[in-house]
Design a protein around this motif. Structure first.
Motif, PDB file in Angstrom:
ATOM      1  N   PRO A   1      -7.695   0.564  -1.693  1.00 57.62           N
ATOM      2  CA  PRO A   1      -7.171   0.437  -2.210  1.00 57.62           C
ATOM      3  C   PRO A   1      -7.688  -1.045  -3.536  1.00 57.62           C
ATOM      4  CG  PRO A   1      -7.389  -0.027   0.384  1.00 57.62           C
ATOM      5  CD  PRO A   1      -8.006   0.775  -0.192  1.00 57.62           C
TER       6      PRO A   1
ATOM      7  N   LEU B   1      -7.034   3.113   3.813  1.00 58.99           N
ATOM      8  CA  LEU B   1      -6.951   2.004   3.663  1.00 58.99           C
ATOM      9  C   LEU B   1      -7.883   1.824   4.380  1.00 58.99           C
ATOM     10  CD1 LEU B   1      -3.662   1.210   4.414  1.00 58.99           C
ATOM     11  CD2 LEU B   1      -5.040   1.549   1.896  1.00 58.99           C
TER      12      LEU B   1
ATOM     13  N   THR C   1       1.248  -1.072  -0.017  1.00 59.17           N
ATOM     14  CA  THR C   1      -0.096   0.515   0.192  1.00 59.17           C
ATOM     15  C   THR C   1       0.503   1.164   0.085  1.00 59.17           C
ATOM     16  OG1 THR C   1      -0.077  -0.245   2.170  1.00 59.17           O
ATOM     17  CG2 THR C   1      -1.882  -1.170   0.901  1.00 59.17           C
TER      18      THR C   1
END
Lengths: 401, 237
Positions: free
Chosen positions: A205, A99, A50
């Motif tokens: 995401p 996230l 990420t």
């Protein structure tokens, strides 16, 4: 040597068991190859970087009840006390948490609204010059925000003039490797790209725009405020335990809630995917076991039905290996038909799933690999009954029952 | 051709030991037609199984065409069975999923004979038993007598020198039985050695040589059709 023709002829004359097994294998291949493809896609997503050191970051909320409180001054005070805390690397107030599956998104364009131009969806987070450092990311091109870039949104008309974006967003808007120094538009407001971060996921995401992220140097304070804190790798749990006390010590008329690690936030966001993966894995195991039992059962049934025939073949000169080969070849023939049909069914099912649920296109290597493994499993399943058949005494041929 | 000396066969369970054959001695010369009779449970089928290498014996020595069977492993016994012996079973034992042609072809496939030669032999044998026109039929489409003729064709396809017949007419009516018996006699006249187990004394009398098994031993033998009493035979005691 393989008695192919008489084996095929015999199968054609006694089809029912073979047809059922062919159907079972075809259905198993169609479902398992698609399920494996979906699992592979989800695993790729779950293991994807990420950009953030998730285990070092946590977030919390502060809900203020004091109507007389100077919110901006309190936020600055809170940020400072957080940054001064032992084990904390940096902290900042943010508009939303990456996230987490929750926050703000919109479109960035090449021309100001209402002009028509290329528009790219993205998720954005606002914060001050500590934002990137708190998230543990660095610009790979350009520079980070400075205090002078940060705009406080209050009753004035001040608007931010600069922006830092992810590589995916700048590439999409301006082409591969371009974007630094370019101007994009957030509605009608122009923003100059001063920095590009290679990898930086947004709040969603797993969405189609999950890697297209913008960081905007802007503070808009409110009674409900979110904070992000990055700590030394081993210090997060200890810092998290101190947060409520620290915040209330500074101002008591508020509630501190949802003190949660960024990795835990992402785990909650991904919970449905993980559940789906577990269910698909269970489905795969069940289907494969049922198919293996089907092959084993049919072979066992065939052998008990053909005991006399096997004894007769042995009496006529078949070696044990010829008996094993007969059942293995018979099974391989059934499997081949089932797997060819299953392969076609897998492609069709993959196309339907792609249309209905936006799952990625099924790659042919999943079908080929699954078919190979099913063939192997099927051959292993038939081997034990076939070896048992080979041990049938030829003297059974002379028995009247 | 067949030489058994002091053969014994014991079936052993946890509780009981059963002597199916004891001190069993028999010599069958090349070209003989021997009928084996005896009451139920006397050991006829056990003798047939051992003669055909379908099951092992417990003691003694058995030589088939000069080969000591006791020294062969399973594969060698299967190969020898395939090459030297033709079986005719009481229940015909045709494979129901295969047509007549494929049934007759089975022993030839195990011998690794090439397709063209297999075709020639199968057609020749089906012709011999009068069923060449029904090669594509399945066994269940035939009468019992016709099925037994297919079984005889299958037994002959490998051109064995030794035919073992287990009650070959046991499941047939008298007309069919006579036809099958005539076929066996014809085959014997052409040189094959035949050992036929039967319950039927009338059928047995048609064989030039009879032996009787009682309690696992050869107890009696009779010669018919003017054969010499000196025909090699060793009767067990």
């Amino acid at each position: 040597m393989f008695e192919l023709k008489p084996t095929i002829n015999a199968l054609m004359r006694s089809k029912l068991g073979a047809v059922l097994l062919i159907l079972q294998l075809a259905i198993t291949l169609a479902i398992v190859s698609n399920a494996v493809s979906i699992i592979q896609d989800r695993l790729t997503y779950l293991n994807k970087d990420t950009g953030y050191p998730e285990a070092e970051i946590f977030k919390f909320n502060a809900l203020n009840f004091d109507k007389n409180l100077d919110l901006l001054q309190q936020v600055e005070l809170d940020e400072q006390s957080l940054r001064d805390l032992n084990g904390v690397i940096d902290a900042t107030a943010v508009s939303s948490v990456v996230l987490s599956g929750s926050g703000s998104s919109g479109g960035m364009q090449l021309k100001p609204e209402p002009q028509e131009s290329k528009r790219v969806n993205m998720g954005y987070v606002t914060g001050d010059e500590h934002l990137l450092n708190t998230l543990g990311v660095k610009v790979s091109e350009g520079r980070d925000f400075t205090e002078a870039d940060v705009v406080v949104i209050d009753e004035s008309d001040a608007r931010p003039s600069v922006i830092i974006v992810s590589r995916a967003l700048s590439d999409e808007l301006f082409g591969q490797g371009k974007g630094l120094g370019e101007t994009l538009y957030w509605g009608a407001d122009p923003l100059t790209i001063i920095g590009i971060v290679d990898t930086m996921a947004n709040q969603w995401p797993k969405s189609s725009f999950g890697t297209k992220t913008a960081m905007i140097p802007m503070i808009r304070v409110g009674n409900f405020q979110k904070f992000l804190v990055r700590t030394e790798p081993q210090a997060r749990a200890q810092v998290m335990r101190q947060i409520e006390e620290l915040m209330l010590a500074s101002h008591r008329e508020r509630v501190i809630s949802d003190v949660t690690g960024l990795d835990q936030k992402k785990a909650r966001y991904d919970a449905k995917d993980v559940l789906m993966m577990r269910m698909l894995m269970t489905l795969i195991v069940v289907l494969v076991v049922v198919t293996a039992l089907g092959v084993f059962g049919l072979s066992t049934f065939n052998i008990s039905k053909r005991t006399k025939q096997i004894g007769t073949r042995r009496a006529l000169g078949a070696r044990k290996s010829a008996i094993v080969r007969y059942f293995v070849v018979e099974n391989a023939l059934i499997c081949s038909v089932g797997l060819v049909l299953g392969g076609a069914a897998a492609v069709l099912l993959g196309q339907k799933l792609m249309n209905w649920y936006s799952v990625p296109a099924l790659s042919y290597h999943f079908i080929a690999t699954t078919a190979g493994l099913l063939l192997l499993m099927s051959l292993l399943s038939v081997l034990m009954p076939a070896l048992r058949a080979a041990n049938i005494s030829p003297s059974i041929a002379t028995r009247s029952v | 051709m067949l030489d058994m000396k002091a053969i014994s066969k014991v079936y052993q369970t946890e509780m009981v030991q059963t002597h199916a054959l004891r001190d069993f001695n028999l010599h069958v010369a090349e070209g003989e037609f021997v009928a084996v009779t005896g009451p139920s449970g006397s050991g006829k089928t056990t003798f047939l199984n051992i003669a055909g290498m379908l099951e092992p014996f417990s003691g003694g020595q058995y030589c088939l065409d000069g080969v000591d069977i006791g020294k062969l492993n399973d594969n060698a016994r299967a190969d020898l069975r395939n090459q030297k012996i033709g079986f005719i079973f009481q229940g015909f034992n045709l494979i129901p999923d295969l047509n007549l042609y494929e049934n007759v072809e089975v022993p030839l496939r195990y011998r690794g004979i090439k397709s063209a030669e297999r075709k020639r032999r199968v057609e020749e044998c089906l012709e011999l038993v009068g069923l060449a026109g029904r090669a594509k039929h399945l066994p269940q489409q035939l009468s019992g007598g016709q099925q037994q003729r297919v079984a005889i064709a299958r037994a002959l396809a490998g051109r064995p020198r030794f035919l073992l017949a287990d009650e070959p007419t046991g499941n047939l009516d008298s007309l069919m039985a006579r036809q099958v018996m005539e076929l066996l006699e014809q085959i014997n006249r052409e040189g094959a050695t035949i050992v036929m187990v039967t319950h039927d004394p009338e059928l047995a009398r048609r064989a030039p040589r009879n032996i009787q098994i009682v309690d696992g031993r050869v107890t009696d033998f009779t010669l018919y059709q003017g054969r010499s009493a000196e025909t090699p035979l060793a009767a067990g005691g």
